[in-house]
Each structure stands twice: as C-alpha cells, then as structure tokens.
Design a protein around this motif. Structure first.
Motif, mmCIF file in Angstrom:
data_model
loop_
_atom_site.group_PDB
_atom_site.id
_atom_site.type_symbol
_atom_site.label_atom_id
_atom_site.label_comp_id
_atom_site.label_asym_id
_atom_site.label_seq_id
_atom_site.Cartn_x
_atom_site.Cartn_y
_atom_site.Cartn_z
ATOM 1 N N VAL A 172 0.396 -1.227 0.257
ATOM 2 C CA VAL A 172 -0.321 0.093 -0.323
ATOM 3 C C VAL A 172 0.605 0.768 -0.219
ATOM 4 N N SER A 173 2.320 1.320 0.650
ATOM 5 C CA SER A 173 3.079 2.078 1.020
ATOM 6 C C SER A 173 2.996 2.442 -0.125
ATOM 7 N N TRP A 174 3.712 1.862 -0.916
ATOM 8 C CA TRP A 174 4.640 1.827 -2.601
ATOM 9 C C TRP A 174 3.631 2.057 -3.345
ATOM 10 N N ALA A 175 2.678 1.351 -3.632
ATOM 11 C CA ALA A 175 1.178 2.142 -4.473
ATOM 12 C C ALA A 175 0.673 3.200 -4.490
ATOM 13 N N SER A 176 1.205 3.673 -3.663
ATOM 14 C CA SER A 176 0.415 4.959 -3.538
ATOM 15 C C SER A 176 1.793 5.897 -3.184
ATOM 16 N N MET A 177 2.447 6.028 -3.659
ATOM 17 C CA MET A 177 3.828 6.713 -3.647
ATOM 18 C C MET A 177 3.982 6.804 -5.247
ATOM 19 N N ILE A 178 4.192 5.333 -5.920
ATOM 20 C CA ILE A 178 3.566 5.919 -7.264
ATOM 21 C C ILE A 178 2.947 5.942 -7.930
ATOM 22 N N ARG A 180 0.973 8.961 -6.984
ATOM 23 C CA ARG A 180 1.196 9.941 -6.728
ATOM 24 C C ARG A 180 1.926 10.940 -7.484
ATOM 25 N N GLN A 181 3.123 9.696 -7.371
ATOM 26 C CA GLN A 181 4.680 10.674 -7.546
ATOM 27 C C GLN A 181 4.785 11.853 -8.574
ATOM 28 N N GLU A 182 3.862 12.155 -9.153
ATOM 29 C CA GLU A 182 4.509 12.220 -10.938
ATOM 30 C C GLU A 182 3.422 14.332 -9.968
ATOM 31 N N GLN A 183 2.668 13.662 -9.120
ATOM 32 C CA GLN A 183 1.685 14.936 -8.926
ATOM 33 C C GLN A 183 2.617 15.859 -8.175
ATOM 34 N N ARG A 184 2.033 17.597 -9.019
ATOM 35 C CA ARG A 184 3.238 19.004 -8.203
ATOM 36 C C ARG A 184 3.577 18.619 -6.538
ATOM 37 N N PHE A 185 4.675 18.644 -6.195
ATOM 38 C CA PHE A 185 5.072 19.158 -4.523
ATOM 39 C C PHE A 185 5.005 17.367 -4.548
ATOM 40 N N ALA A 186 4.782 16.145 -5.661
ATOM 41 C CA ALA A 186 4.497 14.602 -4.543
ATOM 42 C C ALA A 186 6.070 14.822 -3.477
ATOM 43 N N ALA A 187 7.445 15.409 -4.495
ATOM 44 C CA ALA A 187 8.618 15.202 -3.586
ATOM 45 C C ALA A 187 8.422 15.166 -1.821
ATOM 46 N N LEU A 188 7.979 16.557 -1.867
ATOM 47 C CA LEU A 188 8.335 17.216 -0.672
ATOM 48 C C LEU A 188 7.633 16.130 0.458
ATOM 49 N N PRO A 189 7.988 16.523 1.652
ATOM 50 C CA PRO A 189 7.961 15.687 2.977
ATOM 51 C C PRO A 189 5.720 16.434 2.683
ATOM 52 N N ASN A 190 5.755 14.906 3.507
ATOM 53 C CA ASN A 190 3.858 14.863 3.480
ATOM 54 C C ASN A 190 3.280 14.603 4.990
ATOM 55 N N PRO A 191 3.525 14.864 6.195
ATOM 56 C CA PRO A 191 2.644 14.303 6.908
ATOM 57 C C PRO A 191 1.370 13.523 6.967
ATOM 58 N N PHE A 192 0.058 14.686 6.757
ATOM 59 C CA PHE A 192 -0.806 14.701 5.914
ATOM 60 C C PHE A 192 -1.057 13.204 5.534
ATOM 61 N N GLN A 193 -0.374 13.150 4.088
ATOM 62 C CA GLN A 193 -0.736 11.832 3.568
ATOM 63 C C GLN A 193 -0.099 10.970 4.005
ATOM 64 N N ASN A 194 1.178 10.867 4.128
ATOM 65 C CA ASN A 194 1.666 9.579 5.205
ATOM 66 C C ASN A 194 0.569 9.188 6.384
ATOM 67 N N ARG A 195 0.323 10.437 6.763
ATOM 68 C CA ARG A 195 -1.127 9.550 8.637
ATOM 69 C C ARG A 195 -2.447 9.553 7.198
ATOM 70 N N LYS A 196 -2.549 9.703 5.823
ATOM 71 C CA LYS A 196 -4.063 9.222 4.770
ATOM 72 C C LYS A 196 -3.582 7.552 4.509
ATOM 73 N N ASP A 210 -5.774 1.719 -2.031
ATOM 74 C CA ASP A 210 -5.108 3.142 -3.195
ATOM 75 C C ASP A 210 -6.196 4.443 -2.368
ATOM 76 N N VAL A 211 -7.728 3.741 -2.939
ATOM 77 C CA VAL A 211 -8.770 4.743 -3.390
ATOM 78 C C VAL A 211 -8.820 5.597 -2.114
ATOM 79 N N ALA A 212 -8.575 4.744 -0.928
ATOM 80 C CA ALA A 212 -8.770 5.484 0.331
ATOM 81 C C ALA A 212 -7.191 6.115 1.199
ATOM 82 N N ALA A 213 -6.844 5.683 0.351
ATOM 83 C CA ALA A 213 -5.312 6.717 0.672
ATOM 84 C C ALA A 213 -4.694 8.049 -0.250
ATOM 85 N N ILE A 214 -5.088 7.602 -1.811
ATOM 86 C CA ILE A 214 -5.015 8.954 -2.835
ATOM 87 C C ILE A 214 -6.230 9.007 -3.910
ATOM 88 N N GLY A 215 -7.012 8.427 -3.203
ATOM 89 C CA GLY A 215 -8.516 8.487 -3.888
ATOM 90 C C GLY A 215 -8.505 8.597 -5.010
#
Length: 541
Positions: A172-178, A180-196, A210-215
């Motif tokens: 789930v972690s890796w799927a969520s990362m890939i 959204r990785q091409e979204q703007r600012f995706a490379a910056l730390p995002n505690p809110f997204q990590n918690r989600k 995946d839908v629950a994590a990144i929509g």
C-alpha cells in the motif's frame, strides 16, 4: 562549491576537471514503437567511452540525478539515466515489473549503437533500480561489465507475499507513492498524506486501499492483491532468479539488516557464491533507503564501476562479505556467507520460559486471533513508517501475543546468519498465520525486536497430525546481532502483525476481496513430543 560538498558528504575524493556535459530527453526507441526519455551525463571531452545505465521509475531529476548522474560523471563515468515505460515523460503505460526485460535489453542495444559508447555497459542503482538490472543482466549478450545492486533482489515475489502473506504495509505504501509521484510537490514531505496512507491500510478489502489513500486506483495494487493466492504465476515476468547461477557479470551488493530485501538478496549472493563467482556484499544496520546507507552505497558502486570501467582497482581490495555486527558497533569481514556458526536451539517452555527442551507433558498455551482487531506490528523491515528496532511493550501486553523469555545471558551472544523457528500449533479454523519474532530484552526490561518471520497455514498445507497439530517451519530474516551479557532473549508468537502483513480472515477467501472474518483459536505446543523452538546461528570468533 556544491559539488565539493556532495563529495565530502559521500566520502569521495575531490573530482577534478570541468562539469559534465548533460544532454536531456534523448528518445530511445523500443521494439513496439514506444520511446523512453533518457538523460546522458558525460565527462567533458568524452568521445567514445563505457556507459553506466540507470533505469528508474522515479524520475530523472533531484537527488537521483545528483547521486548517479552528476556524481558518477564528475568521477569519470559516462552515465545515462532513463525513465522506465510510462513514467516521467516516457511513453507507454507504467506497469511495474512487466516489460523491464524487453525495454532494458532494447535500451542496452541502442546505447551500444551510439558513437559515444565504446560498447561496454554496466548498470547501477538501488531497489527498483536494482530490479531493472536483474531484468537485463542474465539476458544481455555480450554481457554487462558490472552490476551494482543496492537493496534489491533477482525476484520480488517473496517480498510481495512473504511466507505466503500479502505484505500489506509495503504494498500500500509503494502503490500510494507511485500513484501520486508525478503530482506537483509530491517529492516534498507530507505528514498529512503519510497519515492518510497508513490509515488506508486498514481499509477492507485491501485491494481498495489505494483509493482510500490517494483518492484514485493504482493498477499495481490491483495486480498485487489479485494475484496473491498460491499457484498464481502472474508475476513470472518479474522473477529473474533462474538466471542467477549462470551470471558471469561482476556483482557488488549493499543491503541492511532491516531492509525488506535482505533475505532475498543474500539468497542471490549465496547462489552466485556457490556457482563459483566472486560477488561481494556489504550489509549495515539500515532500513530500506535509509539516508545513512547512501554514503556507503555510492562509495561501493562508484568504486566498483571505476574498477571495471576505468582500471582503478583500488576499491577491490576488500573481503567478499562485510557486515555490521549490531550492538557491538563493529564491522566484520568474511570470505563467505554465512560464516561458520553453531546452530543452537532455544525451546519454548510452559509458563513463558525459553531455554532447554521441556522434558515432560504440558498443556498447550492458547490465544485467539481476531481479524476484527488484528495483532498490530511495530518496527521491523518496513518500507515506511517507524521501522527497525522499536519498543515492543504494548505488543507483548496483548492477550493475542505469547511471550517466551530466557534467563539473563552470562556472556555476550553473537548471532550471525539465518534464523528459523519451529512451532507446533493447532488452530480452530485451519486458515491461519504463524508469526514469530525474536527480541532483545535489556536489564531494564525494554524489549526490542531483532528479527521475525511469518508463515501462512492452509488446510492440508502443511499436513496436520492425527491430533490436528501442524508443524510450522518459519524462516526468519537473517541477522548479525550481539545479545549483550545480562540481556535476555525473548520470542513472540502471534497470529499476525498488522498492517505489515495483511490480516488473516480465517475464511480462506482471497485477500483481494475479503471483508468479513472469524476469530481463530490457536494452541501452541511446547512439550517433549512437540519441541517448539527457535534456532540461532551462534558465532564464535
């Protein structure tokens, strides 16, 4: 100034000469007409020279380009960084692991046809960038000059489903990362997204996490959850382990004792070693991608590449195996893995003891695993979150975790090599997981995890005896660890470790669709007829 600072941080000699010449967005054609974007980093004045190929799904800018492109080129190595199919401008659809062999071989052939390549190729990188090396190395003719394999393995399948259980946290972690990785600012730390993302791991069915994590859905999570059942050969295209023994390419490896690939990577190392090759490996006290490991990995890969491409052999003067002995603050060198050791068993005993076999009859110790309240995980070899060693106090206080503790050690105990457990267990439902963890308990009672493993039981696999008791042989991750004098060994036995491993619903329903579950009563046996135990490789210098 920045380059000098980078070299200093990485422990590299000062690079001389002008800055590398960078050519962006070369379009490399694939056999099906797709073009993959590739950047070339060439030392100034390069006309025809060897090429180091790095293939990545994570983009060609930022830290990756600085470490592998700019740094390698400043130290005399012509390097190209390519975005894999469907990622960061490369055409096609990004389906992780699907076409890396075809695309990698085609890229190698294209590079060899370029006037600025003298025909010699090597590859470098870590994690997925290591997988793209294994997808090329066993198949390329003429072969690569070198492979530099950081925290990776020739096959990822056992890391998708360790012990037959979906590695939910990592997937789930890796799927969520890939996703959204091409979204703007995706490379910056995002505690809110990590918690989600972490909250989404509890979503049922897990295939919709995946839908629950990144929509939005991520095709990889659909694939990895839909093909988690035994006998499914869907991931055969990603398994390159059959070619390891025949590989003649010089290989260097780096891993960490809390890296999710360490067991599989050591398996590759041993296969090469037993085939008469001369691989080398470095294993430190790191988790996957831990910043502290980057310095060692870049030094290792750069030195190895310069040895095989630039005739600078200074970095080859070392032992084949270099490992960090945890809690001893020391590095050890060996000629082979594993080093000679004595297999020593500590037996689970009644009333929570650990030590010599129990000579007699004893009632089994029961507990109930409830998928509605799955036994939580803490620490360990996780891709994200709080990994490595953690305080196990809260876990060990639960009713669904059995704890077996030894007497204080009279002397230091060095454990180096493969660890295993044998647990005699009877379960009410037949569908169950046996999770085993070894901990180090200090004089103050703090219990910290060292190594662990899991095995999924299914009716008839393995076969139960006439009393319904199953012998669960559970491989744990290899380690190099010193249990200090006065400390105690502890073994946990549980029915899961969530969300590191997907919960076992007890129904046999495929994990992709499972929502409902049933509580499952376990009985762990530890009498003379059922000697449940852990087996440790005890090393004596």
């Amino acid at each position: 100034m920045l380059n000098r600072l980078v070299d200093r941080l990485l422990g590299l000699p000062k690079a001389e000469g002008p800055a590398p010449v960078v050519t962006k967005d070369l379009r490399v054609p694939m056999p099906d007409g797709v073009h993959l974007l590739t950047d070339r980093y060439a030392p100034a004045g390069t006309h025809s020279a060897p090429v180091v190929l790095v293939r990545t799904p994570y983009g060609r800018s930022g830290l990756l380009s600085k470490l592998f492109g700019d740094t390698f080129a400043r130290h005399g190595l012509q390097t190209v960084i390519q975005s894999t199919r469907g990622s960061f401008g490369s055409e096609g659809e990004f389906r992780p692991f699907h076409l890396e062999r075809e695309d990698g071989v085609a890229t190698a052939e294209w590079l060899r046809a370029q006037p600025w390549c003298d025909g010699r190729l090597a590859m470098a990188g870590a994690s997925y960038l290591g997988h793209t090396q294994w997808a090329v190395g066993p198949y390329l003719d003429p072969p690569l000059e070198a492979m530099c394999l950081g925290v990776t393995a020739s096959q990822f399948i056992t890391n998708f489903y360790p012990g037959g259980v979906l590695a939910a946290d990592d997937m789930v972690s890796w799927a969520s990362m890939i996703g959204r990785q091409e979204q703007r600012f995706a490379a910056l730390p995002n505690p809110f997204q990590n918690r989600k993302t972490r909250a989404a791991m509890a979503h049922l069915p897990v295939s919709a996490s995946d839908v629950a994590a990144i929509g939005k859905p991520v095709k990889f999570l659909e694939d990895v959850t839909a093909h988690a059942e035994p006998g499914d050969d869907y991931w055969a295209m990603s398994d390159h382990s059959a070619g390891v023994a025949d590989l003649t390419v010089p290989v260097t490896m780096v891993s960490g004792w809390y890296d999710l690939f360490v067991r599989a990577q050591l398996r590759d190392f041993v296969t090469l070693q037993n085939a008469g090759r001369a691989p080398r490996i470095t294993i430190g006290p790191w988790s996957h991608g831990e910043p502290a490991s980057l310095r060692v990995m870049i030094q290792d890969q750069l030195g190895f590449l310069r040895a095989h491409l630039a005739d600078d052999r200074t970095q080859l003067q070392r032992s084949p195996v270099r490992i960090y002995l945890q809690q001893a603050s020391t590095w050890l060198d060996f000629e082979q893995w594993p080093p000679a050791s004595t297999a020593t068993s500590s037996h689970l005993r009644p009333v929570g003891g650990l030590g010599e076999p129990f000579d007699g009859e004893a009632r089994p110790t029961p507990f109930t695993y409830d998928p509605a309240d799955p036994t939580p995980a803490v620490g360990g070899p996780l891709l994200s979150g709080d990994n490595k060693q953690q305080d196990n106090k809260d876990i060990e206080a639960r009713d669904d975790v059995l704890v077996f503790t030894g007497e204080p050690l009279v002397n230091d105990l060095d454990v180096i090599g493969d660890v295993s457990a044998t647990v005699f267990v009877r379960t009410e439902l037949g569908h169950a997981d046996v999770y085993v963890r070894v901990c180090d308990v200090d004089q103050g009672g703090l219990s910290r995890n060292v190594t662990e493993g899991i095995l999924r039981l299914r009716p008839g696999r393995p076969e139960a005896d006439a009393d319904g008791v199953v012998t669960a042989e559970v491989p744990l991750d290899p380690t190099a660890y010193r249990f200090r004098r006065g400390h105690r060994l502890r073994v946990q036995v549980a029915g899961g470790a969530f969300p590191r491993f997907a919960r076992n619903h007890g129904t046999g329903e495929p994990v992709a669709a499972a929502v409902d579950g049933k509580p499952n009563r376990f009985e762990v046996f530890h009498d003379a007829a059922h000697p449940s135990r852990i087996t440790l490789p005890v090393f004596t210098p």
